[in-house]
Design a protein around this motif. Structure first.
Motif, PDB file in Angstrom:
ATOM      1  N   ASN A 287       0.841  -1.194   0.000  1.00  0.00           N
ATOM      2  CA  ASN A 287       0.000   0.000   0.000  1.00  0.00           C
ATOM      3  C   ASN A 287       0.884   1.255   0.000  1.00  0.00           C
ATOM      4  N   THR A 288       0.740   2.073  -1.017  1.00  0.00           N
ATOM      5  CA  THR A 288       1.579   3.268  -1.141  1.00  0.00           C
ATOM      6  C   THR A 288       1.339   4.285  -0.028  1.00  0.00           C
ATOM      7  N   PHE A 289       0.173   4.226   0.617  1.00  0.00           N
ATOM      8  CA  PHE A 289      -0.116   5.169   1.709  1.00  0.00           C
ATOM      9  C   PHE A 289       0.621   4.813   2.995  1.00  0.00           C
ATOM     10  N   ARG A 290       1.096   3.564   3.091  1.00  0.00           N
ATOM     11  CA  ARG A 290       1.713   3.096   4.325  1.00  0.00           C
ATOM     12  C   ARG A 290       3.200   2.788   4.213  1.00  0.00           C
ATOM     13  N   ARG A 291       3.716   2.606   3.011  1.00  0.00           N
ATOM     14  CA  ARG A 291       5.052   2.022   2.878  1.00  0.00           C
ATOM     15  C   ARG A 291       5.936   2.756   1.875  1.00  0.00           C
ATOM     16  N   TYR A 292       7.231   2.702   2.134  1.00  0.00           N
ATOM     17  CA  TYR A 292       8.270   3.143   1.205  1.00  0.00           C
ATOM     18  C   TYR A 292       8.158   4.618   0.796  1.00  0.00           C
ATOM     19  N   ARG A 293       7.833   5.484   1.719  1.00  0.00           N
ATOM     20  CA  ARG A 293       7.686   6.898   1.370  1.00  0.00           C
ATOM     21  C   ARG A 293       8.995   7.515   0.908  1.00  0.00           C
ATOM     22  N   SER A 294      10.072   7.223   1.619  1.00  0.00           N
ATOM     23  CA  SER A 294      11.375   7.777   1.245  1.00  0.00           C
ATOM     24  C   SER A 294      11.844   7.239  -0.100  1.00  0.00           C
ATOM     25  N   GLU A 295      11.697   5.928  -0.311  1.00  0.00           N
ATOM     26  CA  GLU A 295      12.155   5.318  -1.554  1.00  0.00           C
ATOM     27  C   GLU A 295      11.384   5.846  -2.765  1.00  0.00           C
ATOM     28  N   ARG A 296      10.126   6.149  -2.605  1.00  0.00           N
ATOM     29  CA  ARG A 296       9.329   6.653  -3.715  1.00  0.00           C
ATOM     30  C   ARG A 296       9.852   7.998  -4.209  1.00  0.00           C
ATOM     31  N   VAL A 297      10.482   8.740  -3.304  1.00  0.00           N
ATOM     32  CA  VAL A 297      11.023  10.048  -3.668  1.00  0.00           C
ATOM     33  C   VAL A 297      12.484   9.943  -4.092  1.00  0.00           C
ATOM     34  N   ASN A 298      13.282   9.214  -3.319  1.00  0.00           N
ATOM     35  CA  ASN A 298      14.732   9.220  -3.505  1.00  0.00           C
ATOM     36  C   ASN A 298      15.278   8.109  -4.395  1.00  0.00           C
ATOM     37  N   ALA A 299      14.474   7.083  -4.672  1.00  0.00           N
ATOM     38  CA  ALA A 299      14.948   5.967  -5.495  1.00  0.00           C
ATOM     39  C   ALA A 299      13.907   5.594  -6.547  1.00  0.00           C
ATOM     40  N   LYS A 300      13.331   6.596  -7.148  1.00  0.00           N
ATOM     41  CA  LYS A 300      12.246   6.403  -8.099  1.00  0.00           C
ATOM     42  C   LYS A 300      12.752   5.791  -9.404  1.00  0.00           C
ATOM     43  N   ILE A 301      11.943   4.905  -9.979  1.00  0.00           N
ATOM     44  CA  ILE A 301      12.211   4.322 -11.292  1.00  0.00           C
ATOM     45  C   ILE A 301      11.071   4.731 -12.219  1.00  0.00           C
ATOM     46  N   GLU A 302      11.411   5.201 -13.398  1.00  0.00           N
ATOM     47  CA  GLU A 302      10.376   5.548 -14.369  1.00  0.00           C
ATOM     48  C   GLU A 302       9.700   4.274 -14.881  1.00  0.00           C
TER      49      GLU A 302
END
Length: 254
Positions: free
Chosen positions: A150-165
């Motif tokens: 669930n994107t609302f609960r997990r990996y908030r930092s990775e979604r910003v700092n380690a994003k993959i197109e």
């Protein structure tokens, strides 16, 4: 379905070192109960991304025939060893790729499983291809159940700092684990319930239901029977927006 990143080689290390089994020693209690409710007794099931067999083996013990699809050589070896030790060799059939599954056996499959983020580890195009393959292999209307983060609960930092197109609207990123003295990267896609529903509809599948699989982390839920029971009770009452993992059931078009 060729991998688009190093996730599969990282999982090879994960299974070879037995870190995966230590972290997730049993199936999610609520997810397992939903499989038993969705499939007829003794049916053929396809467990895609079967890992070390934490779903495949208990399901075989319940009398199901399980097609275990797993890319990791180490994990498939663990499944085969466990099945042999428990006298389940004829109930569990291992394949490295979904496309390699015996056509006759695949046609008998009543339900495909994509639990604990297996779908999320694929890219958008890989998910599209996997769902098409599942549908093509089915002798009738294909049913798939599984779960994603669930994107609302997990990996908030990775979604910003380690994003993959990626092509999909759901965020794709890299997260890391320390395994065998080294840092290993795993590509993942996290969803909101709305994004999950939209992607399945885009691929031409009908959403039967989307709801909560767990409220607490998979590690906590699967390592403690008491926590697993409590989480299953709470998860049944929790809206999917607030889940740790989102459960889904989809069906191919008629």
């Amino acid at each position: 379905m060729a991998p688009s990143d190093d996730t599969y080689s990282s999982y090879e290390t994960y299974f070879r070192t037995r870190k995966y089994t230590q972290r997730y020693p049993r199936p999610n209690r609520l997810a397992f109960a939903r499989v038993l409710r969705a499939a007829a007794p003794g049916a053929v099931l396809t467990d895609i991304g079967a890992g070390d067999g934490r779903y495949a083996i208990p399901l075989a013990e319940k009398g199901y025939t399980v097609i275990a699809v797993e890319r990791s050589d180490a994990a498939r070896a663990q499944i085969a060893d466990t099945a042999l030790r428990l006298g389940l060799k004829g109930k569990v059939h291992c394949f490295k790729e979904l496309e390699a599954v015996d056509a006759g056996l695949a046609a008998e499959s009543e339900l495909s499983l994509l639990f604990f983020g297996v779908l999320g580890h694929m890219s958008f195009r890989e998910r599209e291809a996997a769902l098409k393959t599942i549908q093509a292999m089915s002798s009738g209307r294909a049913n798939v159940i599984g779960s994603v983060p669930n994107t609302f609960r997990r990996y908030r930092s990775e979604r910003v700092n380690a994003k993959i197109e990626d092509f999909g609207s759901a965020p794709r990123f890299i997260y890391t684990h320390e395994l065998d003295g080294a840092t290993h990267g795993f590509a993942y896609t996290a969803y909101s319930p709305k994004q999950l529903r939209q992607e399945f509809m885009l691929h031409g599948w009908e959403c039967v239901e989307i709801k909560t699989e767990s409220v607490l982390s998979e590690r906590k839920v699967t390592r403690s029977s008491v926590i697993g029971v409590a989480d299953a009770l709470v998860s049944r009452l929790t809206p999917s927006r607030f889940s740790h993992a989102i459960f889904f059931h989809i069906r191919s078009p008629e």
